[in-house]
Write an enzyme that holds these catalytic residues in place. Structure first.
Site, PDB file in Angstrom:
ATOM      1  N   LYS B  26       0.333  -1.269  -0.225  1.00 56.41           N
ATOM      2  CA  LYS B  26      -0.239  -0.188   0.012  1.00 56.41           C
ATOM      3  C   LYS B  26       1.180   1.237   0.222  1.00 56.41           C
ATOM      4  O   LYS B  26       1.065   2.361  -0.775  1.00 56.41           O
ATOM      5  CB  LYS B  26      -0.865  -0.376   1.081  1.00 56.41           C
ATOM      6  CG  LYS B  26      -1.772   1.432   1.186  1.00 56.41           C
ATOM      7  CD  LYS B  26      -2.632   1.108   2.368  1.00 56.41           C
ATOM      8  CE  LYS B  26      -3.808   0.147   2.221  1.00 56.41           C
ATOM      9  NZ  LYS B  26      -4.397  -0.668   3.524  1.00 56.41           N
ATOM     10  N   ARG B  96      -2.622   2.893   8.619  1.00 57.07           N
ATOM     11  CA  ARG B  96      -3.520   1.290   7.942  1.00 57.07           C
ATOM     12  C   ARG B  96      -2.464   1.069   8.041  1.00 57.07           C
ATOM     13  O   ARG B  96      -0.837   0.974   8.112  1.00 57.07           O
ATOM     14  CB  ARG B  96      -3.663   1.876   6.715  1.00 57.07           C
ATOM     15  CG  ARG B  96      -5.529   2.355   6.639  1.00 57.07           C
ATOM     16  CD  ARG B  96      -5.609   2.560   5.148  1.00 57.07           C
ATOM     17  NE  ARG B  96      -6.586   3.223   4.852  1.00 57.07           N
ATOM     18  CZ  ARG B  96      -8.200   2.516   3.492  1.00 57.07           C
ATOM     19  NH1 ARG B  96      -7.746   1.897   4.232  1.00 57.07           N
ATOM     20  NH2 ARG B  96      -8.708   3.711   3.788  1.00 57.07           N
ATOM     21  N   GLY B 105      -7.540  -7.593   5.213  1.00 50.38           N
ATOM     22  CA  GLY B 105      -8.155  -8.190   6.194  1.00 50.38           C
ATOM     23  C   GLY B 105      -8.230  -8.271   7.122  1.00 50.38           C
ATOM     24  O   GLY B 105      -8.536  -8.465   8.830  1.00 50.38           O
ATOM     25  N   MET B 107      -5.344  -8.146   9.312  1.00 47.26           N
ATOM     26  CA  MET B 107      -4.009  -6.541  10.097  1.00 47.26           C
ATOM     27  C   MET B 107      -5.663  -5.214  10.268  1.00 47.26           C
ATOM     28  O   MET B 107      -6.160  -5.422   9.918  1.00 47.26           O
ATOM     29  CB  MET B 107      -3.243  -6.128   9.318  1.00 47.26           C
ATOM     30  CG  MET B 107      -1.770  -7.123  10.394  1.00 47.26           C
ATOM     31  SD  MET B 107      -0.480  -7.391   9.303  1.00 47.26           S
ATOM     32  CE  MET B 107      -0.448  -6.307   7.868  1.00 47.26           C
ATOM     33  N   ARG B 341      -2.418  -1.832  -6.419  1.00 52.70           N
ATOM     34  CA  ARG B 341      -2.596  -2.569  -6.427  1.00 52.70           C
ATOM     35  C   ARG B 341      -2.825  -3.904  -7.792  1.00 52.70           C
ATOM     36  O   ARG B 341      -3.650  -3.486  -8.108  1.00 52.70           O
ATOM     37  CB  ARG B 341      -2.329  -3.522  -5.529  1.00 52.70           C
ATOM     38  CG  ARG B 341      -4.136  -3.494  -5.157  1.00 52.70           C
ATOM     39  CD  ARG B 341      -4.369  -4.917  -3.485  1.00 52.70           C
ATOM     40  NE  ARG B 341      -5.646  -5.016  -3.258  1.00 52.70           N
ATOM     41  CZ  ARG B 341      -5.982  -5.267  -2.824  1.00 52.70           C
ATOM     42  NH1 ARG B 341      -5.194  -5.227  -0.931  1.00 52.70           N
ATOM     43  NH2 ARG B 341      -7.483  -5.591  -2.204  1.00 52.70           N
ATOM     44  N   HIS B 459      -1.204 -45.827  -6.962  1.00 52.05           N
ATOM     45  CA  HIS B 459      -1.962 -46.290  -8.037  1.00 52.05           C
ATOM     46  C   HIS B 459      -3.119 -44.952  -8.658  1.00 52.05           C
ATOM     47  O   HIS B 459      -3.105 -45.153  -9.862  1.00 52.05           O
ATOM     48  CB  HIS B 459      -2.632 -47.888  -8.038  1.00 52.05           C
ATOM     49  CG  HIS B 459      -3.194 -48.590  -9.192  1.00 52.05           C
ATOM     50  ND1 HIS B 459      -4.491 -48.274  -9.477  1.00 52.05           N
ATOM     51  CD2 HIS B 459      -2.002 -49.762 -10.048  1.00 52.05           C
ATOM     52  CE1 HIS B 459      -4.582 -49.377 -10.553  1.00 52.05           C
ATOM     53  NE2 HIS B 459      -3.214 -49.361 -10.809  1.00 52.05           N
ATOM     54  N   SER B 769      16.533 -41.270 -17.052  1.00 46.77           N
ATOM     55  CA  SER B 769      16.159 -41.030 -16.521  1.00 46.77           C
ATOM     56  C   SER B 769      15.392 -41.020 -14.681  1.00 46.77           C
ATOM     57  O   SER B 769      15.316 -42.029 -14.610  1.00 46.77           O
ATOM     58  CB  SER B 769      14.735 -41.642 -16.926  1.00 46.77           C
ATOM     59  OG  SER B 769      13.409 -41.003 -16.829  1.00 46.77           O
ATOM     60  N   CYS B 836      10.918 -38.378 -15.566  1.00 44.92           N
ATOM     61  CA  CYS B 836       9.847 -39.337 -15.809  1.00 44.92           C
ATOM     62  C   CYS B 836       8.676 -39.487 -14.242  1.00 44.92           C
ATOM     63  O   CYS B 836       7.507 -40.279 -15.078  1.00 44.92           O
ATOM     64  CB  CYS B 836       9.856 -40.415 -16.557  1.00 44.92           C
ATOM     65  SG  CYS B 836      10.103 -42.228 -15.596  1.00 44.92           S
ATOM     66  N   TYR B 857      14.967 -33.234 -19.846  1.00 46.05           N
ATOM     67  CA  TYR B 857      13.572 -32.653 -20.143  1.00 46.05           C
ATOM     68  C   TYR B 857      12.934 -33.276 -19.358  1.00 46.05           C
ATOM     69  O   TYR B 857      13.249 -33.527 -17.885  1.00 46.05           O
ATOM     70  CB  TYR B 857      12.962 -33.771 -20.815  1.00 46.05           C
ATOM     71  CG  TYR B 857      12.850 -35.175 -21.358  1.00 46.05           C
ATOM     72  CD1 TYR B 857      12.398 -36.126 -20.751  1.00 46.05           C
ATOM     73  CD2 TYR B 857      14.937 -35.638 -21.640  1.00 46.05           C
ATOM     74  CE1 TYR B 857      12.340 -37.426 -20.884  1.00 46.05           C
ATOM     75  CE2 TYR B 857      14.611 -37.274 -22.076  1.00 46.05           C
ATOM     76  CZ  TYR B 857      13.555 -37.632 -20.830  1.00 46.05           C
ATOM     77  OH  TYR B 857      13.627 -39.290 -20.642  1.00 46.05           O
TER      78      TYR B 857
END
Lengths: 881, 881
Positions: B26, B96, B105, B107, B341, B459, B769, B836, B857
């Site tokens: 803020k 604030r 909301g 604080m 914001r 599974h 892998s 994988c 990858y």
């Protein structure tokens, strides 16, 4: 050009004892003896490097070898005054193999080489002994045919037997010169029938024999021998070949051949020991046809030779600084040494000789420690089978040698029966498919334990080692049917009450009763040797012990503390398990705390007993580790009984059992995970540990610094969380007691993640103890209980070269131990680091652990402590060599 | 001296947007807007560093702060022309909170500070509005009492209600000045009754309010919020405090207050969106008493203000280059911005806004990729519940969000029933305690899957993700009784046929039917965004797919190959499993080979289908992995049936099942261990793979380079041995075919030992892998099937901050992945390296994998491919930032 041939004669040799790698044991010994002025027939050794070249180059020889061999042979002719193939004065030689590592009888030897139809006559004239000459010739034909030509030796033997039958005699020596002459002709016929030609040219004989000896390096027998004995081919060059002038022990009563040890290889007594066969060649001794004389008897027969032999033996022992095993030949009153090497010896002898030699100033303590192998210590500490009696018994299976010692007893298939029979004074062997904590009573009652499943760290193996009882586990060939109460294997059936025997050192299972030789115990020379080991070693040695009785044994065996006390073992005792079960089936935290309260005083007394026994030595206590289902019964019948005891319905108990069921209990709700979900268990155990230490200090003035060990930690937050709980309880008790008590909180490192993040964990842990059993399980993804399904095939196919639960896997598990030790000690310099897995008692593993400078100690079952003490010392000596 | 206070007024501010860490969101926004010349009421921000100091120093302030605040306030008095506490012309301020991360909301805020019995009169005179002045005063008393003094707010509210009742009115606004004046007195009485004193001195008010705001950083609400939202306290300094001159929206019809978004946050449409409440203060909007106007309506009411607002919004969006969420107040026709914001938005809007802004030239593609979160992609690709309809449904349990998407259906408890009902056109949810391979058919027939056990890689979870079906697993609160065919939870019972709903994105299980919003699919803006992601990312993205249908989906979603084809999934199909079982129960190698021969053509066709679908993209095929017992039935009934099919007795089959039983199957006889003990299986699979590739090339001209992957390798000798067998078969087939075919042989890295010895393994493997599921199991010693017993407690006690099966554990498992990648590529520079495991589709894990340069990858289930593509691109952008 590279030197391939090493000559020796007349007190001077090209080689020496240090050149074993290239000259082989025999060649190096001959060279060294020559240099020492000991009478050795002259000769030369072709280097084992030639053998390597031979196999690397499709069985051909390096350039120049031929010339070198010829030159050496000519030198040999010169020093002997004889000539190869000279019909008047023929030089005869032996051609023998000899690798750096002794492989007795595995490779080939040719004697009397140089004989042919002409030179045999020369030999006859020279010795004036026709019979001798033709006997030598027929022996040569026989050996050469068998070894070099590949003719079935039985063909020669049959002819020899036929000849004896024909003559109506029994011994070879009863054949006369004529008979032997005929045999020579018959043997030559055999060659022809086989389509082979016997080379009359001695030079051809020589090269063919050399070929044959190099070739024998890779014969099936030799390859198998190396495999069985764990000799790694690629660490050896191959075999050397020794070409040595023949000397003859069969030239009359002033000749002969013998073998001797410089000390008694059975007892270690400092007195030469051996035998002598007059008028004979070496192979006659082996054939065992005539009974040889004791060495002492040589004294009266050939006193000069005897005195010379005694001198030589003493010289050799002093020179090699070890008990020697020699071969010698006496040719017409002249002594020749043909071989010298360190003599094999029994465990008892090994220990005595090592200790005696230190006292004689021959070797130092470090050398003494290297002379005794850890298995020697194991052997003298456990009963063994009488070898003769054992040889008569039928081996019905071979399992894993899980706990050393030998035992015979009546086969019994249930723990309860075992206890009952044992009470009646019966000797029994408990036979189970596998054991579980419920069987511990029966195991204690048995002489030994035999299982058909499980590995080196299965329940049966671990508990048996802890009890110091012989065990063979994972004998998969056996079908153990505990319902029918019998073992079936092949067509053998062993019923309840039948005698069987197990050898925990070899894994053999034998039918019937076998006589045992009792253990020697830890005293005399062994105690002395181990005290030297203690001076030498860097690694501390502790014991894994759960109860005062074990702790007492551990102290007697020289343990410097307890590295692992498994508190759960206490809960399996008869008076505890109902309370433990109450705790498990508790539906509220209050019920659980009530049950724990009942356990607290019992557990506290356990710890007091342990601490008292350990008299101030450190004691590491591991908090509850196994999954809770292990404390509950599995079978329906038992569930009914236990439920009644607990005052709940069988269905309720069954539901608890089901709720606790896990697919992979090894990876499940156990270790510190239990304490995190049920902190009240950790609280009770802390109270028991700290309470015991406080009371002991107050009441008996015994100082204790308990080490509280949290199992199965994988994440630093686990120990952080539990440390908070433990510290709160402990600090409050100590403050209230007014006693000055220190304690440590540490962790097992047994989960790979703990090893990888050891730097983080060391922020919280004051000590590490490697649980290498579990670490091996997780690192390999091998379940110790299931590995029997494929480990045998893995070993056979050489995928693994050993069982990683027995000897630590250096590259994988070992690398994690090293990594964690380094990271841990870097993060906390005063971190104590030990190993409490079964590997802590394994000599090979100890050798590895010793290479990790951050590791402070190993811990193993009490009965292995002496072994570990020696192994740790050996490791230290070897490492600093 | 350190600067703690940042002033802003009249187009100039000490701070700016980049100082969020110390000014909070803020404060930074107010400073930035001031600098931009946007109308903002003047004020100052006390740095969040003060908050840190405050908590580090027992709630005291740093030296000099008092003076700095006083100085700033005097400057504020100067620029406003008002004075704090001046009865004639009082300055009123708001106080604030505002941290770097928005915690809406959570604080505290105090408005109208500066009012007291004197200044209220000045305000009245100044505004010529008694009602306004006393309304402001009573609001202040109320807020100050609640927030600063800690008086229960309901006490004030009760008095307000009583007053309205007394007057017979409903709305606060219907109270007149006199009523409010009375209320002020009543409120002051409340203070007294509570023993508190209302500070008449505005400076005291100010300091007490500042104290209260800093204090609210650690209030329970805020701490809980941060915990729930994964905001790490120690990465934040704390909250800043903003002291800003009050402006009033409740000063008549030319005043008001509103909130607005610069674009539509629901659809992403480029059109301002918001609402405006005339003659009201911000809290009235929240109270929702009056219905606010649409933003458009402001145009006709206050056209000047509207135009100015549009200008400001455009300016802010262009400046911040993102959709803004603003708060504003109009005081007597004058516009003030109170906050700006980045606006929260739906998944759909996030994607559209990001793509639009690139086209508008506002942001570049890399920024666009960062603007869309991976979960946004997941959301638009799967059906979601209609939020309104969902809000009405009762949540009966929360399990693990195992596979995204929302589904409703009739509860069904057996796979067979599921298939039957689905055939009849019923929508069903398959409910099981856990699933096994036998349930796959039922899972395919269901709309979604719900289990009471298992983890993120159980599974059920893995298969559901593979099918792209919603699944909630491990909902441990539910008692799933598949015998009684009902779910019991608390006093709710769900019977077969009752409707239930599951939200696979949240893990919620709901009673009844809930309306779903269908998925959008991969097209339009999402497709465009992902094509940019493809340009940016370094990591390749493959899919785990076992059958052609999955491969097709994978390609459609942009997969660049198959990273894992699990061949065993093929064997579970109805026409295969009998053959597979024949293979398992075979008593001789011939019988086994015969059964394998029957499987070969089927498996070859599978591979042809896959290769055909992948059109030359790489396909990694893993050899048979699961333990054989998974293919056999467990229950007695089934055993009878299957035995009959196999033509053996039930007892024989039972013996096979028993022989295959393992204590810890996860650590048992599976993976490459199967192929080593039964090489004929590997031979058959090699024939199928290579045969398929050859035929496809010959018949259809499709080029394939199969990658044969050996699972569960822990020791280099395992791959060495199997590579020998595979190569022999493959090379012979290729030679005989005359086709030019290349293939690779590589390994899973899923056993810790493989990671530790990756340099050795890379000597043999052409690719790695990482099977991070199993690697996580072994590294932590966590069984994915059993972890439910303690994971919830671990998360709750903060021992783990996430489920390591969902997001990779960087310090442990991740460290092994890194180590193995480095060692592997060092040993073999052309080694291909991928992941994988299920982590391959998890955005957080992908971010980590992207930091390992050796990793080439990731591979994940087809439905996660788009998510992975985006995540990989985001990771790359973030890493190079």
């Amino acid at each position: 050009m590279k030197k391939y041939v090493y000559f020796f004669a007349n007190g001077k040799a090209d080689g020496n004892a240090k050149m074993k790698d290239i000259l082989g044991g025999k060649g190096a010994g001959l060279a060294e003896m020559t240099n020492l002025g000991i009478p050795v027939p002259p000769g030369f050794t072709i280097s084992a490097e030639v053998c390597k070249y031979y196999y690397d180059h499709e069985r051909t020889y390096p350039e120049g070898l031929k010339e070198e061999v010829e030159e050496a042979l000519h030198r040999l002719e010169e020093v002997s005054g004889k000539k190869l193939g000279d019909p008047k004065n023929p030089l005869l030689v032996s051609v023998r193999s000899g690798a750096a590592i002794s492989m007795p009888g595995m490779m080939d030897t040719v004697l009397n080489l140089g004989l042919n139809d002409e030179t045999v006559k020369g030999l006859m004239e020279l010795t004036n002994n026709e019979r001798f000459a033709y006997d030598a010739y027929r022996r040569f034909l026989q050996m050469f045919g068998d070894i070099v030509m590949g003719i079935d030796r039985r063909k020669f033997e049959k002819e020899l037997e036929d000849m004896k039958d024909e003559k109506g005699v029994k011994l070879d020596t009863e054949l006369d010169a004529g008979d032997l002459k005929k045999l020579v002709e018959i043997f030559k016929e055999i060659y022809k029938k086989e389509g082979k030609e016997f080379p009359q040219n001695p030079w051809d004989q020589l090269w063919e024999a050399i070929d044959a000896v190099f070739g024998s390096w890779m014969n099936e027998r030799a390859v198998t021998y190396r495999k069985i004995n764990g000799i790694k081919e690629d660490e050896l060059l191959g075999t050397a070949v020794n070409v040595v002038m023949m000397v003859f022990g069969n030239m009359g009563e002033d000749s002969g051949t013998g073998v001797a040890f410089t000390r008694n290889p059975n007892t270690g007594e400092k007195k030469p020991y051996g035998e002598f066969l007059p008028n004979a060649q070496g192979e006659d001794v082996v054939a065992g046809i005539r009974t040889p004389l004791k060495l002492d008897e040589l004294k009266s027969r050939l006193p000069g030779v005897y005195d010379q032999l005694m001198d030589v033996m003493q010289k050799l022992e002093r020179h090699y600084r070890d008990m020697q095993d020699i071969e010698f030949t006496v040719e017409k009153g002249k002594l020749y040494l043909l071989q010298t090497r360190s003599g094999k010896r029994t465990a008892r002898a090994a220990i005595k000789i090592a200790v005696d030699m230190v006292k004689e100033g021959l070797i130092n303590k470090k050398e003494a420690v290297l002379r005794v192998e850890p298995r020697h210590v194991e052997t003298v500490l456990h009963p063994t089978f009488d070898p003769e009696d054992k040889a008569k018994a039928k081996v019905i299976a071979k399992g894993l040698p899980a706990s050393p010692g030998a035992a015979s007893g009546k086969a019994v298939f249930h723990a309860k029966t075992a206890e009952k029979w044992a009470e009646n004074g019966e000797k029994i062997i408990l036979v189970r498919p596998e054991t579980s904590p419920e069987d511990v009573g029966g195991m204690a009652a048995a002489q030994g334990i035999l299982t058909s499943r499980g590995g080196m760290t299965s329940h049966a193996a671990v508990v048996a080692r802890g009890m110091g009882k012989p065990a063979v586990v994972g004998a998969e060939e056996l079908l153990v049917d505990d319902e029918e109460k019998e073992i079936r294997v092949g067509n053998v059936v062993v019923k309840e009450g039948d005698w069987i025997s197990i050898d925990g050192a070899t894994g053999e299972v034998l039918l019937g009763k076998v006589k045992t030789i009792e253990q020697q115990g830890l005293s005399g020379e062994l105690a002395e040797l181990l005290s030297w080991a203690d001076e030498i070693r860097r690694l501390g040695v502790r014991a894994n012990a759960d109860i005062p009785r074990d702790a007492k044994v551990a102290r007697e065996f020289g343990a410097e503390g307890i590295g692992l006390c498994r508190t759960e073992h206490m809960f399996f005792e008869k008076d505890r398990i109902p309370k433990m079960r109450k705790m498990i089936v508790a539906r509220t935290i209050e019920e659980r705390e009530k049950a724990l309260e009942d356990l607290l005083p019992l557990q506290k007394e356990d710890f007091k007993g342990l601490f008292r026994e350990m008299k101030g030595y450190p004691v590491t206590i591991r908090l509850l580790d196994p999954p809770l289902h292990e404390f509950l019964p599995n079978e329906d019948e038992q569930i009914e009984v236990v439920a009644k005891d607990l005052g709940i319905s069988a269905d309720e108990l069954r539901e608890v059992v089901e709720a606790l069921h896990e697919f992979n209990p090894m990876l499940g709700h156990r270790g510190c995970r239990l304490a995190i979900t049920y902190p009240e268990i950790a609280v009770m155990q802390t109270k028991a540990i700290i309470g015991a230490a406080i009371e002991l200090k107050k009441e008996e003035g015994i100082d204790v610094e308990p080490e509280i060990m949290i199992p199965l930690v994988g994440h630093v937050n686990e120990i952080k969380y539990l440390k908070g709980i433990i510290k709160e309880v402990a600090d409050k008790m100590i403050e209230e007691s007014g006693v000055d008590l220190k304690y440590k909180i540490g962790t097992m490192i047994e989960v790979p993640r703990a090893a990888v993040t050891a730097d983080q964990i060391a922020q919280e842990a004051e000590f590490f103890s490697f649980g290498t059993n579990d670490l091996t399980q997780m690192t390999f993804a091998f379940s110790r209980d299931d590995i029997g399904k494929f480990l045998p095939e893995y070993l056979e196919k050489k995928i693994l070269d050993h069982d990683p639960f027995k000897t630590i896997d250096r590259d994988g598990v070992g690398a994690l131990v090293r990594m964690a030790s380094e990271k841990g000690k870097a993060a906390r310099p005063d971190l104590k680091v030990g190993v409490c897995g079964e590997h802590g008692g394994d000599p090979d593993s100890i050798e590895f652990f010793n290479t990790i400078p951050q590791l402070d100690y190993v811990s193993c079952s009490p009965y292995r402590v002496p072994v570990a003490r020696l192994a740790a010392a050996r490791a230290q000596v070897l490492q600093n060599k």
